[in-house]
Design a protein around this motif. Structure first.
Motif, PDB file in Angstrom:
ATOM      1  N   GLY A 154       5.514   0.028  -4.357  1.00 49.28           N
ATOM      2  CA  GLY A 154       4.303   0.172  -3.540  1.00 49.28           C
ATOM      3  C   GLY A 154       3.237   0.998  -4.229  1.00 49.28           C
ATOM      4  O   GLY A 154       3.224   1.131  -5.459  1.00 49.28           O
ATOM      5  N   GLY A 155       2.332   1.572  -3.426  1.00 51.38           N
ATOM      6  CA  GLY A 155       1.241   2.389  -3.967  1.00 51.38           C
ATOM      7  C   GLY A 155       0.156   1.568  -4.635  1.00 51.38           C
ATOM      8  O   GLY A 155      -0.622   2.101  -5.428  1.00 51.38           O
ATOM      9  N   ILE A 156       0.083   0.272  -4.330  1.00 54.16           N
ATOM     10  CA  ILE A 156      -0.939  -0.600  -4.925  1.00 54.16           C
ATOM     11  C   ILE A 156      -2.100  -0.701  -3.940  1.00 54.16           C
ATOM     12  O   ILE A 156      -1.937  -1.176  -2.817  1.00 54.16           O
ATOM     13  N   MET A 157      -3.276  -0.229  -4.374  1.00 49.47           N
ATOM     14  CA  MET A 157      -4.450  -0.246  -3.505  1.00 49.47           C
ATOM     15  C   MET A 157      -5.073  -1.645  -3.465  1.00 49.47           C
ATOM     16  O   MET A 157      -4.797  -2.485  -4.314  1.00 49.47           O
ATOM     17  N   ARG A 178       0.815  -1.230   0.000  1.00 53.66           N
ATOM     18  CA  ARG A 178       0.000   0.000   0.000  1.00 53.66           C
ATOM     19  C   ARG A 178       0.847   1.279   0.000  1.00 53.66           C
ATOM     20  O   ARG A 178       0.573   2.217  -0.741  1.00 53.66           O
ATOM     21  N   LEU A 179       1.874   1.320   0.874  1.00 51.58           N
ATOM     22  CA  LEU A 179       2.662   2.551   1.016  1.00 51.58           C
ATOM     23  C   LEU A 179       3.668   2.696  -0.124  1.00 51.58           C
ATOM     24  O   LEU A 179       4.068   1.718  -0.753  1.00 51.58           O
ATOM     25  N   LYS A 180       4.099   3.923  -0.364  1.00 48.89           N
ATOM     26  CA  LYS A 180       5.149   4.180  -1.349  1.00 48.89           C
ATOM     27  C   LYS A 180       6.484   3.715  -0.755  1.00 48.89           C
ATOM     28  O   LYS A 180       6.829   4.102   0.363  1.00 48.89           O
ATOM     29  N   VAL A 181       7.217   2.893  -1.511  1.00 49.29           N
ATOM     30  CA  VAL A 181       8.480   2.319  -1.032  1.00 49.29           C
ATOM     31  C   VAL A 181       9.639   2.999  -1.755  1.00 49.29           C
ATOM     32  O   VAL A 181       9.666   3.018  -2.990  1.00 49.29           O
TER      33      VAL A 181
END
Length: 280
Positions: free
Chosen positions: A251-254, A87-90
């Motif tokens: 990341g950033g995948i909902m 979920r979070l930006k990595v």
């Protein structure tokens, strides 16, 4: 006048009795039809027996209770960590550990490393014992140290800094990741070929340990020099010389629900825009 009234009353009674008879007939017919429909043939060989799920009775049907299981704490933490990382930006420094050596190349690498597994305690004991026996007997034997894989964070770091390491292998699933987070940068600075592979357990099995964060080769036999050179070329192209992995965020995948909601919202906006165009 009285006779006419009596005749009319008699006609009304007859019509009422006839209508009642018709109703009763239709109801009986309906009941009989329903009975015919519901009646089913009973098989004498396999009669239907109602199951009893009480204690000591029939076996309960299998149901999926996964959602109701209280998993161990370490399992819950693993799953939560995986979701959060999706979920979070990595940042690129962490995301580079998702860029792993592909399966075919990793297989070749592990085949090469298997030839240089370190001695077990028993093998070392037997070798030293044979040397001691030869020395007592007056026979001089050359005790060359075997060429083996080097492991351990401090040892591997020293070999990288002294540029003795020819190939460094780092595990992608080290926990905590900070133990090896800086190692790719050090390898690039010292121009030492490095690669990231899938499992710390596989690295540990090569050196008789449960797990190993990193390994390295300092030298190989003449019969494996060509294979090592080929692997070094592949590894340098994918890791050392690859500038994109230093810029690419992860990341950033909902989740699926959020994705469905956003897709629905986008479709509604697109439909509204289409209506406006038609109006114009």
């Amino acid at each position: 006048g009285n006779e006419e009234q009596q005749q009319q009353l008699g006609l009304r009674k007859r019509s009422r009795s006839r209508s009642r008879q018709r109703r009763v007939g239709t109801m009986v017919a309906r009941k009989g039809g329903a009975a015919k429909k519901t009646a089913s043939k009973v098989d004498p060989v396999f009669p239907a027996r109602k199951r009893n799920f009480r204690i000591g009775g029939d076996i309960q049907p299998k149901t999926d209770l996964t959602r109701y299981v209280k998993w161990p704490r370490y399992v819950r933490i693993q799953r939560q960590k995986k979701v959060i990382q999706a979920r979070l930006k990595v940042p690129p420094a962490v995301n580079q550990f998702n860029n792993k050596l592909d399966k075919s190349q990793a297989t070749e690498l592990f085949k090469l490393l298997a030839n240089y597994r370190p001695e077990t305690k028993q093998e070392k004991k037997d070798r030293l014992k044979s040397l001691a026996e030869a020395k007592v007997a007056g026979k001089e034997q050359e005790s060359e140290r075997p060429v083996v894989i080097k492991y351990g964070l401090q040892h591997v770091t020293q070999l990288i800094e002294s540029k003795k390491a020819k190939l460094v292998v780092i595990a992608s699933d080290v926990d905590p990741l900070e133990l090896v987070l800086w190692m790719p940068a050090l390898c690039r600075k010292m121009n030492v070929p490095y690669c990231i592979v899938n499992n710390k357990g596989r690295l540990g099995a090569l050196v008789h340990q449960k797990t190993a964060a990193c390994l390295c080769l300092t030298e190989v036999g003449k019969e494996h020099e060509a294979k090592l050179a080929q692997l070094v070329d592949v590894v340098k192209a994918q890791f050392n010389d690859n500038k994109d992995i230093l810029r690419k965020w992860g990341g950033g995948i909902m989740g699926k629900k959020t994705q469905a909601k956003l897709a629905k919202r986008a479709a509604a906006i697109a439909a509204e825009e289409a209506k406006k165009k038609l109006m114009m």
